[in-house]
Motif scaffolding. Structure first.
Motif, mmCIF file in Angstrom:
data_model
loop_
_atom_site.group_PDB
_atom_site.id
_atom_site.type_symbol
_atom_site.label_atom_id
_atom_site.label_comp_id
_atom_site.label_asym_id
_atom_site.label_seq_id
_atom_site.Cartn_x
_atom_site.Cartn_y
_atom_site.Cartn_z
ATOM 1 N N PHE A 177 -38.518 28.601 -46.355
ATOM 2 C CA PHE A 177 -38.934 27.289 -45.877
ATOM 3 C C PHE A 177 -39.215 27.551 -44.469
ATOM 4 C CE2 PHE A 177 -38.951 24.605 -49.447
ATOM 5 C CZ PHE A 177 -37.902 25.258 -50.500
ATOM 6 N N VAL A 178 -40.562 27.432 -43.918
ATOM 7 C CA VAL A 178 -40.737 27.740 -42.577
ATOM 8 C C VAL A 178 -41.184 26.593 -41.791
ATOM 9 C CG1 VAL A 178 -42.161 29.140 -41.027
ATOM 10 C CG2 VAL A 178 -41.364 30.272 -43.154
ATOM 11 N N ASN A 179 -40.219 26.091 -40.758
ATOM 12 C CA ASN A 179 -40.470 25.171 -39.877
ATOM 13 C C ASN A 179 -41.694 25.278 -38.936
ATOM 14 O OD1 ASN A 179 -40.702 22.799 -38.449
ATOM 15 N ND2 ASN A 179 -38.549 22.611 -38.318
ATOM 16 N N GLY A 180 -42.796 24.780 -39.041
ATOM 17 C CA GLY A 180 -43.754 25.381 -38.121
ATOM 18 C C GLY A 180 -43.916 23.975 -37.003
ATOM 19 N N ASP A 181 -43.071 22.992 -37.299
ATOM 20 C CA ASP A 181 -43.257 21.810 -36.365
ATOM 21 C C ASP A 181 -42.509 22.089 -35.184
ATOM 22 O OD1 ASP A 181 -44.884 20.301 -37.620
ATOM 23 O OD2 ASP A 181 -43.567 19.350 -38.858
ATOM 24 N N THR A 182 -42.570 21.242 -34.126
ATOM 25 C CA THR A 182 -41.439 21.309 -32.985
ATOM 26 C C THR A 182 -40.431 20.236 -33.178
ATOM 27 O OG1 THR A 182 -43.060 19.564 -32.096
ATOM 28 C CG2 THR A 182 -43.318 21.917 -31.191
ATOM 29 N N ALA A 183 -40.196 19.616 -34.061
ATOM 30 C CA ALA A 183 -39.096 18.915 -34.748
ATOM 31 C C ALA A 183 -38.468 19.689 -35.668
ATOM 32 C CB ALA A 183 -39.744 17.624 -35.161
ATOM 33 N N ALA A 184 -36.965 19.307 -35.878
ATOM 34 C CA ALA A 184 -36.181 19.759 -36.848
ATOM 35 C C ALA A 184 -36.228 19.131 -38.093
ATOM 36 C CB ALA A 184 -34.648 19.677 -36.392
ATOM 37 N N HIS A 185 -36.317 19.764 -39.129
ATOM 38 C CA HIS A 185 -36.317 19.206 -40.558
ATOM 39 C C HIS A 185 -35.191 19.555 -41.272
ATOM 40 C CE1 HIS A 185 -40.461 17.885 -39.788
ATOM 41 N NE2 HIS A 185 -40.796 19.141 -39.671
ATOM 42 N N THR A 186 -34.967 18.936 -42.559
ATOM 43 C CA THR A 186 -34.327 19.782 -43.520
ATOM 44 C C THR A 186 -34.803 19.983 -44.912
ATOM 45 O OG1 THR A 186 -33.222 17.532 -44.866
ATOM 46 C CG2 THR A 186 -32.321 18.000 -42.486
ATOM 47 N N VAL A 187 -34.101 20.800 -45.548
ATOM 48 C CA VAL A 187 -34.612 21.291 -46.700
ATOM 49 C C VAL A 187 -33.475 20.800 -47.668
ATOM 50 C CG1 VAL A 187 -35.590 23.077 -48.277
ATOM 51 C CG2 VAL A 187 -36.146 23.007 -45.828
ATOM 52 N N THR A 188 -33.648 19.691 -48.236
ATOM 53 C CA THR A 188 -32.514 18.946 -49.053
ATOM 54 C C THR A 188 -33.089 18.753 -50.202
ATOM 55 O OG1 THR A 188 -31.696 18.220 -47.032
ATOM 56 C CG2 THR A 188 -31.018 17.197 -49.163
ATOM 57 N N GLU A 189 -32.049 18.884 -51.280
ATOM 58 C CA GLU A 189 -32.472 18.400 -52.883
ATOM 59 C C GLU A 189 -32.179 17.062 -52.808
ATOM 60 O OE1 GLU A 189 -31.783 19.049 -57.625
ATOM 61 O OE2 GLU A 189 -30.114 19.751 -56.079
ATOM 62 N N GLN B 62 -30.579 22.440 -42.754
ATOM 63 C CA GLN B 62 -31.239 22.161 -41.574
ATOM 64 C C GLN B 62 -32.070 23.103 -40.853
ATOM 65 O OE1 GLN B 62 -29.412 19.427 -38.894
ATOM 66 N NE2 GLN B 62 -30.704 19.862 -37.241
ATOM 67 N N VAL B 63 -33.327 23.009 -40.759
ATOM 68 C CA VAL B 63 -34.335 24.081 -40.152
ATOM 69 C C VAL B 63 -34.765 23.573 -38.846
ATOM 70 C CG1 VAL B 63 -36.170 25.400 -40.863
ATOM 71 C CG2 VAL B 63 -34.854 24.173 -42.547
ATOM 72 N N ALA B 64 -34.208 24.138 -37.769
ATOM 73 C CA ALA B 64 -34.498 24.007 -36.306
ATOM 74 C C ALA B 64 -36.211 24.262 -36.082
ATOM 75 C CB ALA B 64 -33.913 24.606 -35.365
ATOM 76 N N GLY C 140 -39.371 25.867 -35.583
ATOM 77 C CA GLY C 140 -39.773 27.253 -35.399
ATOM 78 C C GLY C 140 -38.980 28.321 -36.068
ATOM 79 N N GLU C 141 -38.035 27.875 -36.748
ATOM 80 C CA GLU C 141 -36.832 28.598 -37.690
ATOM 81 C C GLU C 141 -37.188 28.405 -39.175
ATOM 82 O OE1 GLU C 141 -34.278 30.391 -36.237
ATOM 83 O OE2 GLU C 141 -35.464 29.789 -34.519
ATOM 84 N N SER C 142 -36.426 29.100 -40.004
ATOM 85 C CA SER C 142 -36.916 29.189 -41.434
ATOM 86 C C SER C 142 -35.524 29.514 -42.221
ATOM 87 C CB SER C 142 -37.603 30.322 -41.887
ATOM 88 O OG SER C 142 -37.103 31.635 -41.581
ATOM 89 N N VAL C 143 -35.630 28.855 -43.377
ATOM 90 C CA VAL C 143 -34.303 29.069 -44.154
ATOM 91 C C VAL C 143 -34.781 29.713 -45.537
ATOM 92 C CG1 VAL C 143 -34.405 26.650 -44.939
ATOM 93 C CG2 VAL C 143 -32.132 27.802 -45.059
ATOM 94 N N GLU C 144 -34.013 30.340 -46.243
ATOM 95 C CA GLU C 144 -34.291 30.868 -47.604
ATOM 96 C C GLU C 144 -33.376 30.230 -48.648
ATOM 97 O OE1 GLU C 144 -34.162 35.062 -47.336
ATOM 98 O OE2 GLU C 144 -36.374 35.108 -46.334
ATOM 99 N N ILE C 145 -34.044 29.635 -49.544
ATOM 100 C CA ILE C 145 -33.225 29.227 -50.703
ATOM 101 C C ILE C 145 -33.458 29.998 -52.186
ATOM 102 C CG2 ILE C 145 -32.598 26.975 -52.290
ATOM 103 C CD1 ILE C 145 -33.291 25.539 -49.514
ATOM 104 N N THR C 146 -32.533 30.429 -52.653
ATOM 105 C CA THR C 146 -32.758 30.951 -53.924
ATOM 106 C C THR C 146 -32.478 29.936 -55.158
ATOM 107 O OG1 THR C 146 -31.947 33.130 -53.065
ATOM 108 C CG2 THR C 146 -31.988 32.878 -55.239
ATOM 109 N N PHE C 147 -33.184 30.039 -56.123
ATOM 110 C CA PHE C 147 -33.380 29.216 -57.308
ATOM 111 C C PHE C 147 -32.857 29.981 -58.623
ATOM 112 C CE2 PHE C 147 -36.081 27.168 -54.043
ATOM 113 C CZ PHE C 147 -35.528 25.888 -54.291
ATOM 114 N N ASP C 148 -31.445 29.828 -58.645
ATOM 115 C CA ASP C 148 -30.972 30.452 -59.871
ATOM 116 C C ASP C 148 -31.137 29.748 -61.131
ATOM 117 O OD1 ASP C 148 -30.406 32.807 -58.488
ATOM 118 O OD2 ASP C 148 -28.489 31.936 -57.558
ATOM 119 N N GLU C 149 -31.140 28.468 -61.294
ATOM 120 C CA GLU C 149 -31.464 27.981 -62.383
ATOM 121 C C GLU C 149 -32.557 27.042 -62.746
ATOM 122 O OE1 GLU C 149 -28.176 25.017 -63.435
ATOM 123 O OE2 GLU C 149 -27.214 25.629 -61.496
#
Ligand code: CU
Length: 161
Positions: A100-112, A127-129, A131-140
């Motif tokens: 998940f890549v945050n291309g905005d200038t605001a922070a977001h979250t990637v939340t179930e 939380q993704v600041a 310009g930052e990104s976060v990786e989430i692995t889906f095991d189920e």
């Protein structure tokens, strides 16, 4: 025609009106000839160019679609742009990691969860600041609703199969 030209070319400074007008007529005739030849040569050249550019753009589009299908194979990136997930729905395989890549200038979250609220047993909440990104692995396997805790209208679904 050429031998006549040379003869006339050698006597350009002679002030003989008839010779000059003949020369002028010849020059005009030659110019017209040259212009026509040049024009047809140019149109042939531009036809070649347009064919070439059509071929080039076809190659480019083939390359682009090849890249797109490669990306489609990897496919696991979601952009957070303009306060929205893009795409809003993806399908991945069990064990795949989605970036998940945050291309905005605001922070977001990637939340179930949905509509800005985390699910009771949220399996991810990152939380993704800007310009930052976060990786989430889906095991189920399953369908995962994803939202942003800061922006209730940011919602998407990840199908894991
Ligand atoms: Cu957000």
């Amino acid at each position: 025609m050429r031998s006549t030209d040379r003869t006339l070319d050698r006597t350009p400074s002679r002030p003989i009106p008839i010779a000059i007008s003949l020369l002028a007529a010849l020059v005009l005739a030659l110019a017209a000839c040259t212009a026509q030849t040049g024009a047809s040569a140019e149109s042939t050249a531009s036809a070649d160019e347009s064919t070439a550019s059509t071929e080039a753009s076809m190659e480019e589009s083939e390359e682009a679609s090849a890249e797109a299908s490669e990306d489609g194979g990897q496919a696991m990136q979601v952009d957070l742009v303009n306060f929205a997930f893009d795409p809003t729905e993806i399908t991945v395989s069990v064990g795949d990691t989605v970036r998940f890549v945050n291309g905005d200038t605001a922070a977001h979250t990637v939340t179930e969860g949905t509509n800005g609220s985390a699910a009771d047993d949220a399996r991810f909440d990152e939380q993704v600041a800007a310009g930052e990104s976060v990786e989430i692995t889906f095991d189920e396997a399953g369908d995962y609703d994803v939202t942003c805790l800061f922006h209730a209208n940011m919602n998407m679904v990840v199908h894991v199969e």
